[in-house]
Design a protein around this motif. Sequence first.
Motif, PDB file in Angstrom:
ATOM      1  N   THR A 132       0.836  -1.187   0.000  1.00 63.70           N
ATOM      2  CA  THR A 132       0.000   0.000   0.000  1.00 63.70           C
ATOM      3  C   THR A 132       0.874   1.241   0.000  1.00 63.70           C
ATOM      4  O   THR A 132       1.715   1.413   0.867  1.00 63.70           O
ATOM      5  N   ARG A 133       0.694   2.077  -0.984  1.00 62.02           N
ATOM      6  CA  ARG A 133       1.389   3.357  -1.074  1.00 62.02           C
ATOM      7  C   ARG A 133       0.321   4.436  -1.232  1.00 62.02           C
ATOM      8  O   ARG A 133       0.002   4.859  -2.340  1.00 62.02           O
ATOM      9  N   LEU A 134      -0.254   4.821  -0.113  1.00 63.22           N
ATOM     10  CA  LEU A 134      -1.399   5.724  -0.140  1.00 63.22           C
ATOM     11  C   LEU A 134      -1.084   7.057  -0.801  1.00 63.22           C
ATOM     12  O   LEU A 134      -1.906   7.589  -1.549  1.00 63.22           O
ATOM     13  N   ALA A 135       0.078   7.627  -0.545  1.00 66.99           N
ATOM     14  CA  ALA A 135       0.417   8.931  -1.122  1.00 66.99           C
ATOM     15  C   ALA A 135       0.420   8.860  -2.646  1.00 66.99           C
ATOM     16  O   ALA A 135      -0.107   9.756  -3.311  1.00 66.99           O
ATOM     17  N   ARG A 136       0.987   7.812  -3.208  1.00 67.76           N
ATOM     18  CA  ARG A 136       1.002   7.675  -4.671  1.00 67.76           C
ATOM     19  C   ARG A 136      -0.409   7.558  -5.219  1.00 67.76           C
ATOM     20  O   ARG A 136      -0.733   8.140  -6.255  1.00 67.76           O
ATOM     21  N   ALA A 137      -1.255   6.807  -4.529  1.00 68.98           N
ATOM     22  CA  ALA A 137      -2.638   6.648  -4.981  1.00 68.98           C
ATOM     23  C   ALA A 137      -3.396   7.972  -4.921  1.00 68.98           C
ATOM     24  O   ALA A 137      -4.135   8.321  -5.847  1.00 68.98           O
ATOM     25  N   ILE A 138      -3.186   8.720  -3.856  1.00 68.27           N
ATOM     26  CA  ILE A 138      -3.861  10.012  -3.699  1.00 68.27           C
ATOM     27  C   ILE A 138      -3.385  10.989  -4.765  1.00 68.27           C
ATOM     28  O   ILE A 138      -4.194  11.695  -5.387  1.00 68.27           O
ATOM     29  N   GLU A 139      -2.088  11.040  -5.002  1.00 70.80           N
ATOM     30  CA  GLU A 139      -1.570  11.949  -6.035  1.00 70.80           C
ATOM     31  C   GLU A 139      -2.063  11.556  -7.417  1.00 70.80           C
ATOM     32  O   GLU A 139      -2.360  12.413  -8.242  1.00 70.80           O
ATOM     33  N   ARG A 140      -2.191  10.273  -7.676  1.00 75.42           N
ATOM     34  CA  ARG A 140      -2.723   9.822  -8.964  1.00 75.42           C
ATOM     35  C   ARG A 140      -4.179  10.247  -9.119  1.00 75.42           C
ATOM     36  O   ARG A 140      -4.609  10.664 -10.196  1.00 75.42           O
ATOM     37  N   ALA A 141      -4.939  10.164  -8.045  1.00 75.95           N
ATOM     38  CA  ALA A 141      -6.338  10.600  -8.091  1.00 75.95           C
ATOM     39  C   ALA A 141      -6.424  12.074  -8.452  1.00 75.95           C
ATOM     40  O   ALA A 141      -7.262  12.474  -9.265  1.00 75.95           O
ATOM     41  N   VAL A 142      -5.538  12.894  -7.882  1.00 77.96           N
ATOM     42  CA  VAL A 142      -5.529  14.331  -8.197  1.00 77.96           C
ATOM     43  C   VAL A 142      -5.200  14.539  -9.674  1.00 77.96           C
ATOM     44  O   VAL A 142      -5.803  15.386 -10.338  1.00 77.96           O
ATOM     45  N   GLN A 143      -4.289  13.756 -10.215  1.00 72.56           N
ATOM     46  CA  GLN A 143      -3.929  13.880 -11.636  1.00 72.56           C
ATOM     47  C   GLN A 143      -5.100  13.538 -12.544  1.00 72.56           C
ATOM     48  O   GLN A 143      -5.174  14.024 -13.675  1.00 72.56           O
ATOM     49  N   LEU A 144      -6.013  12.707 -12.080  1.00 75.47           N
ATOM     50  CA  LEU A 144      -7.148  12.289 -12.901  1.00 75.47           C
ATOM     51  C   LEU A 144      -8.283  13.306 -12.947  1.00 75.47           C
ATOM     52  O   LEU A 144      -9.205  13.161 -13.736  1.00 75.47           O
ATOM     53  N   PHE A 145      -8.219  14.348 -12.108  1.00 80.18           N
ATOM     54  CA  PHE A 145      -9.235  15.384 -12.182  1.00 80.18           C
ATOM     55  C   PHE A 145      -9.168  16.060 -13.546  1.00 80.18           C
ATOM     56  O   PHE A 145      -8.088  16.322 -14.064  1.00 80.18           O
ATOM     57  N   PRO A 146     -10.316  16.372 -14.134  1.00 73.14           N
ATOM     58  CA  PRO A 146     -10.303  17.093 -15.401  1.00 73.14           C
ATOM     59  C   PRO A 146      -9.727  18.495 -15.203  1.00 73.14           C
ATOM     60  O   PRO A 146      -9.798  19.052 -14.107  1.00 73.14           O
ATOM     61  N   PRO A 147      -9.149  19.066 -16.252  1.00 72.75           N
ATOM     62  CA  PRO A 147      -8.510  20.372 -16.115  1.00 72.75           C
ATOM     63  C   PRO A 147      -9.481  21.522 -15.857  1.00 72.75           C
ATOM     64  O   PRO A 147      -9.078  22.586 -15.430  1.00 72.75           O
ATOM     65  N   SER A 148     -10.759  21.304 -16.076  1.00 68.59           N
ATOM     66  CA  SER A 148     -11.724  22.375 -15.842  1.00 68.59           C
ATOM     67  C   SER A 148     -11.817  22.683 -14.359  1.00 68.59           C
ATOM     68  O   SER A 148     -11.405  21.904 -13.521  1.00 68.59           O
ATOM     69  N   GLY A 149     -12.361  23.810 -14.022  1.00 68.29           N
ATOM     70  CA  GLY A 149     -12.452  24.253 -12.641  1.00 68.29           C
ATOM     71  C   GLY A 149     -13.652  23.701 -11.902  1.00 68.29           C
ATOM     72  O   GLY A 149     -14.411  24.456 -11.321  1.00 68.29           O
ATOM     73  N   GLU A 150     -13.869  22.411 -11.948  1.00 70.64           N
ATOM     74  CA  GLU A 150     -14.988  21.803 -11.224  1.00 70.64           C
ATOM     75  C   GLU A 150     -14.955  22.238  -9.766  1.00 70.64           C
ATOM     76  O   GLU A 150     -13.894  22.312  -9.161  1.00 70.64           O
ATOM     77  N   THR A 151     -16.102  22.510  -9.204  1.00 75.43           N
ATOM     78  CA  THR A 151     -16.136  23.007  -7.833  1.00 75.43           C
ATOM     79  C   THR A 151     -16.287  21.908  -6.789  1.00 75.43           C
ATOM     80  O   THR A 151     -16.003  22.135  -5.630  1.00 75.43           O
ATOM     81  N   HIS A 152     -16.709  20.725  -7.177  1.00 75.95           N
ATOM     82  CA  HIS A 152     -16.926  19.642  -6.214  1.00 75.95           C
ATOM     83  C   HIS A 152     -15.984  18.487  -6.523  1.00 75.95           C
ATOM     84  O   HIS A 152     -16.354  17.515  -7.166  1.00 75.95           O
ATOM     85  N   ARG A 153     -14.770  18.603  -6.040  1.00 77.24           N
ATOM     86  CA  ARG A 153     -13.771  17.556  -6.241  1.00 77.24           C
ATOM     87  C   ARG A 153     -13.542  16.844  -4.920  1.00 77.24           C
ATOM     88  O   ARG A 153     -13.327  17.468  -3.884  1.00 77.24           O
ATOM     89  N   VAL A 154     -13.572  15.521  -4.965  1.00 73.58           N
ATOM     90  CA  VAL A 154     -13.419  14.715  -3.758  1.00 73.58           C
ATOM     91  C   VAL A 154     -12.532  13.525  -4.070  1.00 73.58           C
ATOM     92  O   VAL A 154     -12.641  12.913  -5.127  1.00 73.58           O
ATOM     93  N   VAL A 155     -11.645  13.198  -3.133  1.00 76.16           N
ATOM     94  CA  VAL A 155     -10.859  11.973  -3.185  1.00 76.16           C
ATOM     95  C   VAL A 155     -11.279  11.150  -1.975  1.00 76.16           C
ATOM     96  O   VAL A 155     -11.234  11.628  -0.847  1.00 76.16           O
ATOM     97  N   VAL A 156     -11.719   9.915  -2.222  1.00 74.76           N
ATOM     98  CA  VAL A 156     -12.107   9.009  -1.142  1.00 74.76           C
ATOM     99  C   VAL A 156     -11.096   7.874  -1.101  1.00 74.76           C
ATOM    100  O   VAL A 156     -10.862   7.202  -2.107  1.00 74.76           O
ATOM    101  N   VAL A 157     -10.492   7.665   0.057  1.00 74.95           N
ATOM    102  CA  VAL A 157      -9.507   6.599   0.240  1.00 74.95           C
ATOM    103  C   VAL A 157     -10.120   5.539   1.148  1.00 74.95           C
ATOM    104  O   VAL A 157     -10.524   5.839   2.261  1.00 74.95           O
ATOM    105  N   LEU A 158     -10.181   4.313   0.638  1.00 75.16           N
ATOM    106  CA  LEU A 158     -10.623   3.171   1.438  1.00 75.16           C
ATOM    107  C   LEU A 158      -9.375   2.365   1.757  1.00 75.16           C
ATOM    108  O   LEU A 158      -8.683   1.905   0.852  1.00 75.16           O
ATOM    109  N   SER A 159      -9.070   2.214   3.025  1.00 75.66           N
ATOM    110  CA  SER A 159      -7.804   1.586   3.396  1.00 75.66           C
ATOM    111  C   SER A 159      -7.921   0.850   4.718  1.00 75.66           C
ATOM    112  O   SER A 159      -8.764   1.170   5.561  1.00 75.66           O
TER     113      SER A 159
END
Length: 70
Positions: free
Chosen positions: A16-43
């Motif tokens: 488990t490398r939680l930081a890498r998974a979280i950073e990858r999730a941030v990279q997957l956000f679309p470039p538009s300025g969406e106002t409701h962005r959430v990362v959920v980590v199940l661990s």
Amino acid sequence: LVLDGLAPGTLALPGTRLARAIERAVQLFPPSGETHRVVVVLSDGEDHGGELERAAARVREAGATLFAVG
């Protein structure tokens, strides 16, 4: 959906490398300025990589909220 492409053996390195998974999730956000962005980590809470504070900061910089469940 990203989850559709996941299967056992998808990851080359076990563990488990939680930081890498979280950073990858941030990279997957679309470039538009969406106002409701959430990362959920199940661990189970085990982390072999460290650097969680840095990853959480990247989530905040992306304007997202991080939820951890486990």
